[in-house]
Design a protein around this motif. Structure first.
Motif, PDB file in Angstrom:
ATOM      1  N   SER A  93       0.848  -1.194   0.000  1.00 24.24           N
ATOM      2  CA  SER A  93       0.000   0.000   0.000  1.00 24.24           C
ATOM      3  C   SER A  93       0.882   1.242   0.000  1.00 24.24           C
ATOM      4  O   SER A  93       2.096   1.162   0.245  1.00 24.24           O
ATOM      5  N   PHE A  94       0.273   2.396  -0.240  1.00 28.46           N
ATOM      6  CA  PHE A  94       1.025   3.650  -0.184  1.00 28.46           C
ATOM      7  C   PHE A  94       1.629   3.840   1.202  1.00 28.46           C
ATOM      8  O   PHE A  94       2.782   4.257   1.335  1.00 28.46           O
ATOM      9  N   SER A  95       0.862   3.541   2.234  1.00 33.59           N
ATOM     10  CA  SER A  95       1.354   3.711   3.608  1.00 33.59           C
ATOM     11  C   SER A  95       2.590   2.872   3.872  1.00 33.59           C
ATOM     12  O   SER A  95       3.520   3.308   4.574  1.00 33.59           O
ATOM     13  N   GLU A  96       2.623   1.677   3.318  1.00 31.60           N
ATOM     14  CA  GLU A  96       3.777   0.798   3.515  1.00 31.60           C
ATOM     15  C   GLU A  96       5.015   1.316   2.795  1.00 31.60           C
ATOM     16  O   GLU A  96       6.148   1.074   3.237  1.00 31.60           O
ATOM     17  N   VAL A  97       4.823   2.031   1.713  1.00 32.26           N
ATOM     18  CA  VAL A  97       5.949   2.541   0.922  1.00 32.26           C
ATOM     19  C   VAL A  97       6.382   3.939   1.377  1.00 32.26           C
ATOM     20  O   VAL A  97       7.495   4.369   1.079  1.00 32.26           O
ATOM     21  N   ARG A 114      -5.153  10.387   3.109  1.00 35.18           N
ATOM     22  CA  ARG A 114      -5.776   9.102   3.429  1.00 35.18           C
ATOM     23  C   ARG A 114      -4.933   8.338   4.457  1.00 35.18           C
ATOM     24  O   ARG A 114      -5.460   7.734   5.391  1.00 35.18           O
ATOM     25  N   HIS A 115      -3.624   8.371   4.268  1.00 38.33           N
ATOM     26  CA  HIS A 115      -2.716   7.697   5.193  1.00 38.33           C
ATOM     27  C   HIS A 115      -2.885   8.241   6.614  1.00 38.33           C
ATOM     28  O   HIS A 115      -3.020   7.472   7.574  1.00 38.33           O
ATOM     29  N   HIS A 116      -2.873   9.554   6.747  1.00 43.66           N
ATOM     30  CA  HIS A 116      -2.971  10.163   8.071  1.00 43.66           C
ATOM     31  C   HIS A 116      -4.370   9.980   8.671  1.00 43.66           C
ATOM     32  O   HIS A 116      -4.512   9.827   9.890  1.00 43.66           O
ATOM     33  N   GLN A 117      -5.377   9.998   7.822  1.00 43.61           N
ATOM     34  CA  GLN A 117      -6.734   9.766   8.307  1.00 43.61           C
ATOM     35  C   GLN A 117      -6.873   8.353   8.875  1.00 43.61           C
ATOM     36  O   GLN A 117      -7.449   8.153   9.957  1.00 43.61           O
ATOM     37  N   GLN A 118      -6.346   7.369   8.158  1.00 41.04           N
ATOM     38  CA  GLN A 118      -6.410   5.982   8.621  1.00 41.04           C
ATOM     39  C   GLN A 118      -5.573   5.765   9.880  1.00 41.04           C
ATOM     40  O   GLN A 118      -5.873   4.871  10.677  1.00 41.04           O
ATOM     41  N   ALA A 123      -1.595  17.496   7.841  1.00 37.31           N
ATOM     42  CA  ALA A 123      -0.409  16.645   7.945  1.00 37.31           C
ATOM     43  C   ALA A 123       0.143  16.322   6.563  1.00 37.31           C
ATOM     44  O   ALA A 123       1.359  16.304   6.358  1.00 37.31           O
ATOM     45  N   ALA A 124      -0.757  16.078   5.625  1.00 33.06           N
ATOM     46  CA  ALA A 124      -0.328  15.804   4.255  1.00 33.06           C
ATOM     47  C   ALA A 124       0.371  17.015   3.655  1.00 33.06           C
ATOM     48  O   ALA A 124       1.422  16.897   3.016  1.00 33.06           O
TER      49      ALA A 124
END
Length: 205
Positions: A79-83, A114-118, A127-128
């Protein structure tokens, strides 16, 4: 006299240790489009990052027809978060060059939010923006259009030019570098016909 966007961009290949080309492929062109592939490439030929991304949703068929990336190809991708940690590291301290920076920057903004929201951040959009605010993307599309010099009366400016990288992230990064090298060769220029038009570059064989 201030430098033109073309002149400023041409410095990029000379700053090999600090420059990175970035490109993304996505699920579409809308505001909610997700990134399905991202690459970071240096003028020295170093691939700092190249990976497919699982967007967590189906890739529309019309998008797959453009870049060739399918649901099956990204099924086991991170996922984007993982990368994100590797992405942050790969871009640290580098000058970032993008072809049509407004689009790729917006896709990164969307993924970061989306990453920070999750992750439960109280202000994911802020934050983004804070992450993006640590660097400034420089758009190569406009200076390349100026260099080619194909004037458009309809648009009242220089016509945009295709990147011709095959619509895959790393291929487009390499094509961007080729466009920079092409500009750096300094092929001739000529005044346009009529005093109302700006000077236009002439591409010579």
């Amino acid at each position: 006299m201030p430098e033109s966007s073309e002149a400023n961009t041409l410095r990029a290949p000379q700053r090999r240790g600090t420059t990175a080309q970035i490109n993304t492929e996505t699920t579409g062109l809308d505001d909610d489009a997700r990134i399905v592939e991202i690459a970071i490439y240096s003028p020295a030929g170093h691939v700092a990052l190249e990976t497919l991304l699982n967007p967590g949703e189906p890739i529309p068929e019309d998008a797959s027809e453009v870049h060739g990336i399918t649901d099956q190809m990204v099924a086991q991708a991170p996922s984007f978060s993982e990368v994100l940690p590797k992405l942050t590291e790969a871009l640290a301290g580098r000058r970032r060059l993008i072809y049509k920076a407004s689009f790729d920057s917006a896709r990164l903004q969307h993924e970061l939010a989306r990453h920070h929201q999750q992750a439960g951040h109280p202000a994911p959009d802020a934050a983004a923006q804070a992450w993006l605010g640590t660097w400034q993307a420089e758009d190569v599309m406009k200076p390349y259009a100026e260099w080619v010099g194909e004037w458009s009366d309809y648009w009242g400016g220089y016509a945009g030019q295709g990147l011709h990288g095959g619509h895959r992230a790393l291929g487009d990064c390499k094509a961007l570098l080729e466009r920079l090298k092409e500009m750096a060769k300094g092929r001739g220029f000529a005044l346009s016909e009529g005093g109302s038009k700006p000077n236009r570059r002439v591409v010579r064989p």
